[in-house]
Design an enzyme around this catalytic site. Structure first.
Site, PDB file in Angstrom:
ATOM      1  N   GLY A  87      -4.467  -4.593  -4.130  1.00  0.00           N
ATOM      2  CA  GLY A  87      -5.480  -3.621  -4.531  1.00  0.00           C
ATOM      3  C   GLY A  87      -4.788  -2.333  -4.900  1.00  0.00           C
ATOM      4  N   HIS A  88      -4.913  -1.947  -6.154  1.00  0.00           N
ATOM      5  CA  HIS A  88      -4.332  -0.682  -6.593  1.00  0.00           C
ATOM      6  C   HIS A  88      -5.475   0.277  -6.865  1.00  0.00           C
ATOM      7  CE1 HIS A  88      -0.426  -2.252  -6.788  1.00  0.00           C
ATOM      8  NE2 HIS A  88      -0.389  -2.677  -8.027  1.00  0.00           N
ATOM      9  N   ARG A 113     -10.259  -2.546   5.394  1.00  0.00           N
ATOM     10  CA  ARG A 113      -9.768  -2.463   6.772  1.00  0.00           C
ATOM     11  C   ARG A 113      -8.976  -1.168   6.988  1.00  0.00           C
ATOM     12  NH1 ARG A 113      -6.510  -8.056   7.510  1.00  0.00           N
ATOM     13  NH2 ARG A 113      -5.971  -7.666   5.344  1.00  0.00           N
ATOM     14  N   LEU A 144       3.056  12.390   0.683  1.00  0.00           N
ATOM     15  CA  LEU A 144       3.723  13.467   1.424  1.00  0.00           C
ATOM     16  C   LEU A 144       2.667  14.368   2.066  1.00  0.00           C
ATOM     17  CD1 LEU A 144       6.524  14.890   1.971  1.00  0.00           C
ATOM     18  CD2 LEU A 144       5.822  16.486   0.166  1.00  0.00           C
ATOM     19  N   THR A 183      -5.941 -11.556   3.637  1.00  0.00           N
ATOM     20  CA  THR A 183      -7.075 -10.962   2.921  1.00  0.00           C
ATOM     21  C   THR A 183      -8.167 -12.014   2.670  1.00  0.00           C
ATOM     22  OG1 THR A 183      -6.054 -11.465   0.798  1.00  0.00           O
ATOM     23  CG2 THR A 183      -5.567  -9.299   1.744  1.00  0.00           C
ATOM     24  N   LYS A 209       1.823   2.270  -4.967  1.00  0.00           N
ATOM     25  CA  LYS A 209       2.473   1.776  -6.180  1.00  0.00           C
ATOM     26  C   LYS A 209       1.591   1.966  -7.400  1.00  0.00           C
ATOM     27  CE  LYS A 209       2.999  -2.321  -4.398  1.00  0.00           C
ATOM     28  NZ  LYS A 209       2.561  -2.062  -3.028  1.00  0.00           N
ATOM     29  N   GLN A 265       2.053  -5.863  -3.169  1.00  0.00           N
ATOM     30  CA  GLN A 265       2.458  -5.936  -1.753  1.00  0.00           C
ATOM     31  C   GLN A 265       3.808  -5.212  -1.555  1.00  0.00           C
ATOM     32  OE1 GLN A 265       1.475  -9.355  -3.108  1.00  0.00           O
ATOM     33  NE2 GLN A 265      -0.575  -8.678  -2.709  1.00  0.00           N
ATOM     34  N   ASP A 322       0.810  -1.221   0.000  1.00  0.00           N
ATOM     35  CA  ASP A 322       0.000   0.000   0.000  1.00  0.00           C
ATOM     36  C   ASP A 322       0.841   1.267   0.000  1.00  0.00           C
ATOM     37  OD1 ASP A 322      -2.401  -1.495   0.110  1.00  0.00           O
ATOM     38  OD2 ASP A 322      -2.012  -1.810   2.239  1.00  0.00           O
ATOM     39  N   GLY A 362      -0.683  13.586  -3.783  1.00  0.00           N
ATOM     40  CA  GLY A 362      -2.123  13.352  -3.848  1.00  0.00           C
ATOM     41  C   GLY A 362      -2.399  12.198  -4.778  1.00  0.00           C
TER      42      GLY A 362
HETATM   43  P1  IMP Z   1      -2.524 -12.717   2.133  1.00  0.00           P
HETATM   44  O1  IMP Z   1      -1.638 -12.173   1.071  1.00  0.00           O
HETATM   45  O2  IMP Z   1      -3.988 -12.505   1.868  1.00  0.00           O
HETATM   46  O3  IMP Z   1      -2.202 -14.118   2.491  1.00  0.00           O
HETATM   47  O4  IMP Z   1      -2.244 -11.868   3.464  1.00  0.00           O
HETATM   48  C1  IMP Z   1      -1.014 -11.955   4.156  1.00  0.00           C
HETATM   49  C2  IMP Z   1      -0.617 -10.603   4.729  1.00  0.00           C
HETATM   50  O5  IMP Z   1      -0.284  -9.722   3.656  1.00  0.00           O
HETATM   51  C3  IMP Z   1      -1.711  -9.883   5.505  1.00  0.00           C
HETATM   52  O6  IMP Z   1      -1.105  -9.122   6.524  1.00  0.00           O
HETATM   53  C4  IMP Z   1      -2.323  -8.960   4.495  1.00  0.00           C
HETATM   54  O7  IMP Z   1      -2.944  -7.853   5.087  1.00  0.00           O
HETATM   55  C5  IMP Z   1      -1.083  -8.550   3.720  1.00  0.00           C
HETATM   56  N1  IMP Z   1      -1.370  -8.144   2.346  1.00  0.00           N
HETATM   57  C6  IMP Z   1      -1.672  -8.933   1.295  1.00  0.00           C
HETATM   58  N2  IMP Z   1      -1.846  -8.192   0.187  1.00  0.00           N
HETATM   59  C7  IMP Z   1      -1.634  -6.920   0.532  1.00  0.00           C
HETATM   60  C8  IMP Z   1      -1.640  -5.692  -0.186  1.00  0.00           C
HETATM   61  O8  IMP Z   1      -1.854  -5.630  -1.394  1.00  0.00           O
HETATM   62  N3  IMP Z   1      -1.364  -4.569   0.522  1.00  0.00           N
HETATM   63  C9  IMP Z   1      -1.074  -4.617   1.845  1.00  0.00           C
HETATM   64  N4  IMP Z   1      -1.059  -5.733   2.564  1.00  0.00           N
HETATM   65  C10 IMP Z   1      -1.328  -6.883   1.911  1.00  0.00           C
HETATM   66 MG    MG Z   2      -2.905  -1.899  -1.933  1.00  0.00          MG
END
Ligand code: IMP
Ligand code: MG
Length: 423
Positions: free
Chosen positions: A40-41, A302, A331, A130, A16, A224, A13, A414
């Site tokens: 999620g982008h 979340r 920023l 997730t 990117k 990630q 997050d 932004g």
């Molecule tokens: P999983 O990838 O769903 O197995 O989650 C494993 C960990 O990675 C958890 O803490 C998720 O919140 C985190 N996570 C997975 N994908 C993302 C993402 O795109 N952004 C931020 N955290 C992520």
């Molecule tokens: Mg994301």
């Protein structure tokens, strides 16, 4: 001409999606090489909001080719839905601008069910996944019992393999006390998705090889972040893929010597979703950012955990990814702060650490050593050039880039395309 690997330098997050969208302008192809629809982008274009999970955000730019590589795990129903959603928003999606690797593994409903059951069984020690089935899908890949996209698009083979896998997994689900899956229901949903996706499925290694030979410029979009990497992250509080730079090679079949630079994306502060150690986490900055309506997850909604910028972490990210340049995002989130803290070392007992300990339990015991910087207390969201930024904001950006061992290349103030300052 250059091929760029873009990685998250924190816990995901980092913004990117926006930086990828910005860089895509000068690229020919955008490649996803790991992760799944856990990512999620969020991209804002001309006041319109697009949330993408599996399809590279390059899809929003006409004339750009998007590739989902072999290292990605694909929920076919989800990706078919994402394609439909884009088409409904008048974005063109066809095999002319999107290809999916035939070697990419398929996420099945039993992966999601097992993800949920394992989290539940872990109780307090849960990872906070997730629940998209990512871990179990990569687990099956490593255990050599996964189904790949090439299986999905061959109906007879798929039916047979699916039947066996559902029987096996239903036994496991039963042991957890969970509801078994109906083969017929899963088959129906997946056959429908397979019919939609079949035209997109190809040997993307060959495609990428030819594109590179023709001098095309490629952007590898990481999902990630570094500390969610299965090897280098805060194990076991990680995702199940290699989110660091090497993942771009193994997850796409493009060899390492074809890569020209690694761009790290990091927020001007730090966030994390899910469980696991987070040394600079701070309730005050969390409340402050959530109060501004910021830092809610794109995939699960979340509230993200927030904290100060952690240069110990980003310095390590610099090492493991070979980050040459950094983009600093969000920023503007710090605009009204009177004092801004930056973590420059950890204290573990009496020891001072310059790099994070590999062990998650030890990391959880680390106490940040902070520097304090006077805030600029001026809005930056209208700044268009480096010169428009307050001097204190400039100094802060330069400082955190230097602490991370990389050159500052982009500052983002932004969510919009225009709110991007290129140095
Ligand atoms: P999983 O990838 O769903 O197995 O989650 C494993 C960990 O990675 C958890 O803490 C998720 O919140 C985190 N996570 C997975 N994908 C993302 C993402 O795109 N952004 C931020 N955290 C992520
Ligand atoms: Mg994301």
């Amino acid at each position: 001409m250059s091929n760029t690997i873009l990685v998250g330098a924190q816990w995901g997050d980092e913004g990117k999606g926006k930086i990828i969208d910005f860089l895509t302008e000068s690229a020919d192809l955008v490649v996803r090489s790991q992760g799944g629809n856990n990512a999620g982008h969020t991209v804002l274009v001309g006041g319109k909001k697009y949330v993408l999970h599996l399809i590279p955000s390059g899809i929003l730019r006409p004339g750009k080719m998007c590739v989902i590589g072999n290292g990605v795990v694909i929920d076919p129903v989800a990706v078919a839905g994402e394609i439909d959603g884009l088409l409904a928003q008048k974005i063109k999606v066809s095999p002319k601008n999107l290809l999916i690797s035939d070697c990419a593994h398929v996420v099945l409903p039993y992966h999601r069910a097992l993800d949920e059951q394992r989290e539940f069984a872990k109780g307090k020690g849960k990872i906070g996944t997730t629940k998209r089935g990512i871990g179990p899908a990569y687990g099956d890949k490593a255990a050599r019992v996964g189904l790949r996209m090439s299986d999905l698009v061959q109906p007879e083979i798929f039916r047979e393999k699916l039947k066996r896998r559902i029987t096996d997994n239903n036994a496991v689900l039963k042991a957890f006390g969970a509801k078994p899956l109906s083969y017929q229901d899963v088959l129906a949903a997946y056959e429908a998705a397979a019919a939609k996706l079949a035209p997109f499925v190809a040997n993307t290694v060959v495609y990428l090889h030819n594109a590179l030979k023709a001098g095309k410029e490629v952007l590898f979009e990481g999902a990630q972040g570094t500390f969610l990497d299965i090897d280098h992250g805060t194990y076991p509080f990680v995702t199940s893929s290699n989110t660091t730079a090497g993942g771009a090679c193994t997850g796409s079949g493009v060899p390492p010597h074809r890569m020209d630079r690694v761009l790290g994306v990091m927020k001007a502060y730090t966030t994390r979703v899910g469980e696991g150690p987070f040394p600079t986490e701070n309730a005050e900055i969390s409340d402050f950012l959530h109060g501004l309506g910021r830092e809610f997850g794109a995939t699960t909604g979340r509230a993200r955990r927030c904290g100060w910028f952690d240069a110990v972490a980003t310095r390590y990210a610099g090492m493991v990814n070979g980050i040459d340049q950094v983009a600093v995002t969000n920023l503007d989130g710090l605009d009204s702060m009177a004092t801004i803290k930056v973590c420059v070392a950890y204290k573990l007992g009496r020891k001072k650490l310059e790099v994070p300990p590999s062990d998650s339990d030890l990391l959880a015991q680390c106490v940040p050593v902070y520097e304090e910087h006077a805030g600029w207390q001026t809005p930056t969201d209208q700044c268009k050039t480096w010169g428009d930024l307050p001097k204190k904001a400039q100094a802060y950006l330069r400082h955190i880039a230097k602490l991370s061992g990389a050159k500052l290349k982009i500052a983002s103030v932004g969510p919009n395309r225009e709110q991007t300052i290129l140095l």
